[in-house]
Design a protein around this motif. Sequence first.
Motif, PDB file in Angstrom:
ATOM      1  N   TYR A  13       0.840  -1.197   0.000  1.00  0.00           N
ATOM      2  CA  TYR A  13       0.000   0.000   0.000  1.00  0.00           C
ATOM      3  C   TYR A  13       0.878   1.251   0.000  1.00  0.00           C
ATOM      4  CZ  TYR A  13      -3.599  -3.353   1.327  1.00  0.00           C
ATOM      5  OH  TYR A  13      -4.457  -4.416   1.381  1.00  0.00           O
ATOM      6  N   PHE A  14       0.456   2.272  -0.785  1.00  0.00           N
ATOM      7  CA  PHE A  14       1.178   3.538  -0.887  1.00  0.00           C
ATOM      8  C   PHE A  14       0.183   4.687  -0.776  1.00  0.00           C
ATOM      9  CE2 PHE A  14       3.218   0.383  -3.578  1.00  0.00           C
ATOM     10  CZ  PHE A  14       4.535   0.419  -3.152  1.00  0.00           C
ATOM     11  N   ILE A  15       0.674   5.812  -0.298  1.00  0.00           N
ATOM     12  CA  ILE A  15      -0.073   7.072  -0.393  1.00  0.00           C
ATOM     13  C   ILE A  15       0.449   7.798  -1.614  1.00  0.00           C
ATOM     14  CG2 ILE A  15      -0.536   9.284   0.696  1.00  0.00           C
ATOM     15  CD1 ILE A  15      -0.367   7.978   3.379  1.00  0.00           C
ATOM     16  N   LEU A  16      -0.442   8.114  -2.550  1.00  0.00           N
ATOM     17  CA  LEU A  16      -0.028   8.858  -3.734  1.00  0.00           C
ATOM     18  C   LEU A  16       0.272  10.287  -3.310  1.00  0.00           C
ATOM     19  CD1 LEU A  16      -2.526   7.496  -6.404  1.00  0.00           C
ATOM     20  CD2 LEU A  16      -0.211   6.746  -5.885  1.00  0.00           C
ATOM     21  N   GLU A  17       1.498  10.730  -3.573  1.00  0.00           N
ATOM     22  CA  GLU A  17       1.956  12.025  -3.080  1.00  0.00           C
ATOM     23  C   GLU A  17       1.118  13.162  -3.641  1.00  0.00           C
ATOM     24  OE1 GLU A  17       3.906  12.971  -0.820  1.00  0.00           O
ATOM     25  OE2 GLU A  17       4.507  10.956  -0.257  1.00  0.00           O
ATOM     26  N   LYS A  18       0.816  14.093  -2.755  1.00  0.00           N
ATOM     27  CA  LYS A  18       0.069  15.293  -3.132  1.00  0.00           C
ATOM     28  C   LYS A  18       0.430  16.368  -2.134  1.00  0.00           C
ATOM     29  CE  LYS A  18      -4.595  17.158  -3.588  1.00  0.00           C
ATOM     30  NZ  LYS A  18      -6.044  16.870  -3.452  1.00  0.00           N
ATOM     31  N   GLU A  19       0.789  17.548  -2.626  1.00  0.00           N
ATOM     32  CA  GLU A  19       1.203  18.617  -1.739  1.00  0.00           C
ATOM     33  C   GLU A  19       0.069  19.591  -1.507  1.00  0.00           C
ATOM     34  OE1 GLU A  19       4.721  20.614  -2.833  1.00  0.00           O
ATOM     35  OE2 GLU A  19       6.033  18.887  -2.491  1.00  0.00           O
ATOM     36  N   ILE A  20      -0.099  19.975  -0.260  1.00  0.00           N
ATOM     37  CA  ILE A  20      -1.066  21.007   0.122  1.00  0.00           C
ATOM     38  C   ILE A  20      -0.304  22.038   0.936  1.00  0.00           C
ATOM     39  CG2 ILE A  20      -3.152  21.531   1.449  1.00  0.00           C
ATOM     40  CD1 ILE A  20      -4.173  18.814   0.840  1.00  0.00           C
ATOM     41  N   ALA A  21      -0.275  23.260   0.442  1.00  0.00           N
ATOM     42  CA  ALA A  21       0.444  24.348   1.121  1.00  0.00           C
ATOM     43  C   ALA A  21       1.887  23.936   1.401  1.00  0.00           C
ATOM     44  CB  ALA A  21      -0.271  24.759   2.395  1.00  0.00           C
ATOM     45  N   ASN A  22       2.527  23.358   0.357  1.00  0.00           N
ATOM     46  CA  ASN A  22       3.936  22.937   0.448  1.00  0.00           C
ATOM     47  C   ASN A  22       4.171  21.827   1.462  1.00  0.00           C
ATOM     48  OD1 ASN A  22       4.707  24.813  -1.530  1.00  0.00           O
ATOM     49  ND2 ASN A  22       4.892  26.438   0.029  1.00  0.00           N
ATOM     50  N   THR A  23       3.120  21.123   1.812  1.00  0.00           N
ATOM     51  CA  THR A  23       3.237  19.985   2.748  1.00  0.00           C
ATOM     52  C   THR A  23       2.740  18.730   2.044  1.00  0.00           C
ATOM     53  OG1 THR A  23       2.878  21.415   4.650  1.00  0.00           O
ATOM     54  CG2 THR A  23       2.572  19.051   4.977  1.00  0.00           C
ATOM     55  N   SER A  24       3.564  17.676   1.963  1.00  0.00           N
ATOM     56  CA  SER A  24       3.159  16.452   1.293  1.00  0.00           C
ATOM     57  C   SER A  24       2.290  15.606   2.212  1.00  0.00           C
ATOM     58  CB  SER A  24       4.381  15.644   0.851  1.00  0.00           C
ATOM     59  OG  SER A  24       5.089  15.196   1.990  1.00  0.00           O
ATOM     60  N   MET A  25       1.494  14.741   1.593  1.00  0.00           N
ATOM     61  CA  MET A  25       0.602  13.872   2.368  1.00  0.00           C
ATOM     62  C   MET A  25       1.381  12.925   3.274  1.00  0.00           C
ATOM     63  SD  MET A  25      -2.642  14.470   1.928  1.00  0.00           S
ATOM     64  CE  MET A  25      -2.152  16.181   2.016  1.00  0.00           C
ATOM     65  N   SER A  26       2.577  12.530   2.829  1.00  0.00           N
ATOM     66  CA  SER A  26       3.362  11.588   3.627  1.00  0.00           C
ATOM     67  C   SER A  26       3.872  12.212   4.918  1.00  0.00           C
ATOM     68  CB  SER A  26       4.540  11.046   2.809  1.00  0.00           C
ATOM     69  OG  SER A  26       5.373  12.113   2.397  1.00  0.00           O
ATOM     70  N   MET A  27       3.837  13.551   5.013  1.00  0.00           N
ATOM     71  CA  MET A  27       4.197  14.202   6.265  1.00  0.00           C
ATOM     72  C   MET A  27       3.015  14.310   7.217  1.00  0.00           C
ATOM     73  SD  MET A  27       6.644  17.271   4.797  1.00  0.00           S
ATOM     74  CE  MET A  27       6.987  17.860   6.448  1.00  0.00           C
ATOM     75  N   LEU A  28       1.828  14.123   6.674  1.00  0.00           N
ATOM     76  CA  LEU A  28       0.621  14.210   7.500  1.00  0.00           C
ATOM     77  C   LEU A  28       0.069  12.843   7.865  1.00  0.00           C
ATOM     78  CD1 LEU A  28      -1.215  17.058   5.564  1.00  0.00           C
ATOM     79  CD2 LEU A  28       0.273  17.276   7.561  1.00  0.00           C
ATOM     80  N   PHE A  29       0.198  11.890   6.924  1.00  0.00           N
ATOM     81  CA  PHE A  29      -0.400  10.576   7.136  1.00  0.00           C
ATOM     82  C   PHE A  29       0.620   9.503   6.777  1.00  0.00           C
ATOM     83  CE2 PHE A  29      -3.777  13.496   5.875  1.00  0.00           C
ATOM     84  CZ  PHE A  29      -4.651  13.375   6.941  1.00  0.00           C
ATOM     85  N   SER A  30       0.408   8.324   7.342  1.00  0.00           N
ATOM     86  CA  SER A  30       1.267   7.178   7.060  1.00  0.00           C
ATOM     87  C   SER A  30       0.387   5.950   6.908  1.00  0.00           C
ATOM     88  CB  SER A  30       2.265   6.962   8.212  1.00  0.00           C
ATOM     89  OG  SER A  30       2.971   5.743   8.026  1.00  0.00           O
ATOM     90  N   ILE A  31       0.773   5.068   5.983  1.00  0.00           N
ATOM     91  CA  ILE A  31       0.015   3.828   5.793  1.00  0.00           C
ATOM     92  C   ILE A  31       0.971   2.651   5.911  1.00  0.00           C
ATOM     93  CG2 ILE A  31       0.255   3.786   3.270  1.00  0.00           C
ATOM     94  CD1 ILE A  31      -2.651   2.694   3.207  1.00  0.00           C
ATOM     95  N   ASN A  32       0.538   1.634   6.633  1.00  0.00           N
ATOM     96  CA  ASN A  32       1.327   0.413   6.759  1.00  0.00           C
ATOM     97  C   ASN A  32       1.334  -0.289   5.400  1.00  0.00           C
ATOM     98  OD1 ASN A  32       2.125  -2.342   7.265  1.00  0.00           O
ATOM     99  ND2 ASN A  32       1.749  -1.987   9.425  1.00  0.00           N
ATOM    100  N   PRO A  33       2.501  -0.489   4.792  1.00  0.00           N
ATOM    101  CA  PRO A  33       2.522  -1.058   3.433  1.00  0.00           C
ATOM    102  C   PRO A  33       2.037  -2.495   3.374  1.00  0.00           C
ATOM    103  CG  PRO A  33       4.752  -0.913   4.328  1.00  0.00           C
ATOM    104  CD  PRO A  33       3.868  -0.208   5.300  1.00  0.00           C
ATOM    105  N   GLU A  34       1.964  -3.164   4.512  1.00  0.00           N
ATOM    106  CA  GLU A  34       1.590  -4.585   4.489  1.00  0.00           C
ATOM    107  C   GLU A  34       0.106  -4.814   4.724  1.00  0.00           C
ATOM    108  OE1 GLU A  34       4.010  -6.686   7.212  1.00  0.00           O
ATOM    109  OE2 GLU A  34       5.877  -6.362   6.108  1.00  0.00           O
ATOM    110  N   ASN A  35      -0.524  -4.025   5.610  1.00  0.00           N
ATOM    111  CA  ASN A  35      -1.927  -4.304   5.931  1.00  0.00           C
ATOM    112  C   ASN A  35      -2.873  -3.147   5.652  1.00  0.00           C
ATOM    113  OD1 ASN A  35      -1.448  -2.498   8.049  1.00  0.00           O
ATOM    114  ND2 ASN A  35      -1.103  -4.137   9.536  1.00  0.00           N
TER     115      ASN A  35
END
Length: 778
Positions: free
Chosen positions: A469-491
């Motif tokens: 599982y991945f979070i598709l990167e998207k920036e909001i106000a120069n902040t990427s989604m991966s800095m706000l949320f995290s997803i366990n790649p296995e479950n």
Amino acid sequence: MSTSVTHYSIPEEMKEGSTVANLASDLGLDVKTLNQRKMRLDIIANKKYLDVNKETGELYIVEKIDREYICPTKSSASCYLKLEMILENPVRIFNVEVEILDMNDNAPQFRRDVIHLDISEATPKGERFSLSNAVDPDVGTNSVKTYHLSESEHFNIEVQTGRDGSKFAEFILIKALDREKQAVHNLILTAVDGGTPARSGTASVIVRVLDTNDNAPTFDKSIYTVKIIENSPIGSLVIDLNATDLDDGANSDLTYSYSLYTSEKTQETFNLNSATGEITVKGMLNYEDFKIYDMEVIATDKGANSLSGQCTIKILVEDMNDNHPEISIKSFQSPVNENIELDTVIAVVSVSDKDSGDNGVVDLHIPHNMPFKLRESSDNYYQLVVSQPLDREKVPEYDITFTVTDRGSPPLSDNETMTLELLDVNDNVPQFPQSFYTIRVMENNAPGALLSSLTAFDPDLHENQYLVYFILEKEIANTSMSMLFSINPENGNLYALKTFDYEIEREFLFHIEARDSGSPPLSSNVTVHIIIVDQNDNAPVIVSPWRAHGSVVEEKIPRSTDKGSLVAKVIALDTDSVHNSRITYQFLQVTDATLFSLDQYNGEIRTMRMFSYRDPRHQRLVVVAKDNGDPALSATVTIKLSTVETAVKAYSDMTEVPLEYDIFSDLNLYLVIGLGSVSFLLLITILVTIVLKCQKPKPSKAAPPSRNSVISERNSTVADSTLVSNDAYWYSLFLAETRKGKLVVRQPVPKGSRYIVSSIPRGTGLTETSDSAASTLQ
């Protein structure tokens, strides 16, 4: 040399090493003298069981003594061990007798554990039978004393004493036997000795009741009709006759034979086993030569006066299709990929039948509703080909049964089953249960909190099924989604990486992708909408009237003020959501409740009547501003009103009462710093809000905001002078301008819903407002 005898008695249960007696002392010998003279006392007979300590002169047991082993015969009740002792220098010989005393260490035992008795059912009652007696190697009272028989209505015993004193039991029939009611009687005979405690032994007594020959053999049927196929091999079973005889033993042993009425042809064709009654094929059968065989069989028992019974057997020979068709798998391809092309050959099969005519014509079949078909390639050769697309996720393997059938009457068939295994191909994309996920997150959440589990499913196997599982990167106000949320790649567990503030950020929209590990990999994504849910975590802030010192506001009004005049206006702001930021106003304290009224929605305080000479000159009003949260938060302001006789210019409802400029000169330094910090934070909030709103299309154009004047674009649904919590610019301007001694005024635009916010210097009664020109600031 001496020939005196010294006597000792010991129980046989004494253990090895036990001392029997001090032999040297009993013989009148001094051990010390013996040692000084180097004289040696020794045993020269029966040294296996007893020996003497050469230093102490003690007689002790070398090996455990078993009286029954040393004295196996019971001719005498006494058992002795006789020893000869020799003393050297000078030589002297002593005789020692050690009597072994018996103990009850042996239980009675029968020579046979099972005693069999055969008694005819015709035996009269009172008949006696001898039973083997029990033996006990112990002597005296420790030997066999009596016998007991288990309860029986047919038998009893009497205990007898032999000439040598031994005990034995006589078996007596007390009631006549009937073999048809009970053929075997099982009894227990117990022998008990006289020791203390007593010991016992048992033997089973099995009485078999012998029968008389009074029943004749009988068959299940008087006439048997049997069908047999022609060309049956030699030795084939035709029928297994089973005559029965109710008698027992030789009276029920039967012998089978043909009667004189059975023809020689029949006896040459079929064999009758005289012991078992089985009739088997002895010669070749041919339907065209002989179709029916008749025979008569007699069963005779082996009793003294033999009895017999008979039956008739009719054997019908049938003409049958006696050759089965055969299947031969020439080739079979397994496993195969599930995406195998149509019309691909999976197997090659050949069929054959040794019969002729219709019996030799064969047909090959496979089960219906399978994605395969048979295609005849040449005489008796068939190809199995793929006729429909295969899908391992629906059917992982097929058990294909080839069935060949001839056209005989009745037809014969044969079958063979082959298993076709399908190999997985990465032909399925991961699937989410939903295409759109809406997840509500309460603000002030803990970082690392689990928001939801977004698990996809892939019906493929092995690496084609393993998902990442991945979070598709998207920036909001120069902040990427991966800095706000995290997803366990296995479950697929989705976590928040920070604490959210509804007043800063209210929603997020992004995509999550699930990708399998196939080659090439397949993937799918799902839209996730995160909604930040507001909490009532901000208390109202009272921005008007301005409080220079603490929470008390002092105002002056003329005593001649008319009824309904605006005395003061309380304005509070709440940065929570619309629901939590709805402000209502109430009096907590009021000097005279008949003199003032408070509008709970716009915070306006007005006179309910004119002042009288009896009214005190000073009035104290405490107003609470409470939001609509649960639980509600609030703020209070205290207004001290002083009535004066001099005339004070009253402003309209759309202005505030002038404040003297010098009220700010004594402002506490800490209060200034605090208000400045609040202003700075609000300014940052305003800037972020402006940036976010700039990304969306604006519904209409408005005049650009300036430092001295602002036009509010929102529609007004309450009174002109009422502010709502999100009017941040108005609040910021109010704080900034009032600190400079300016009066902040907000007026509606004629024939419109917009507001013009202006500021003028304190001490003047003029208000300068304009849509385009800014007011002059000192």
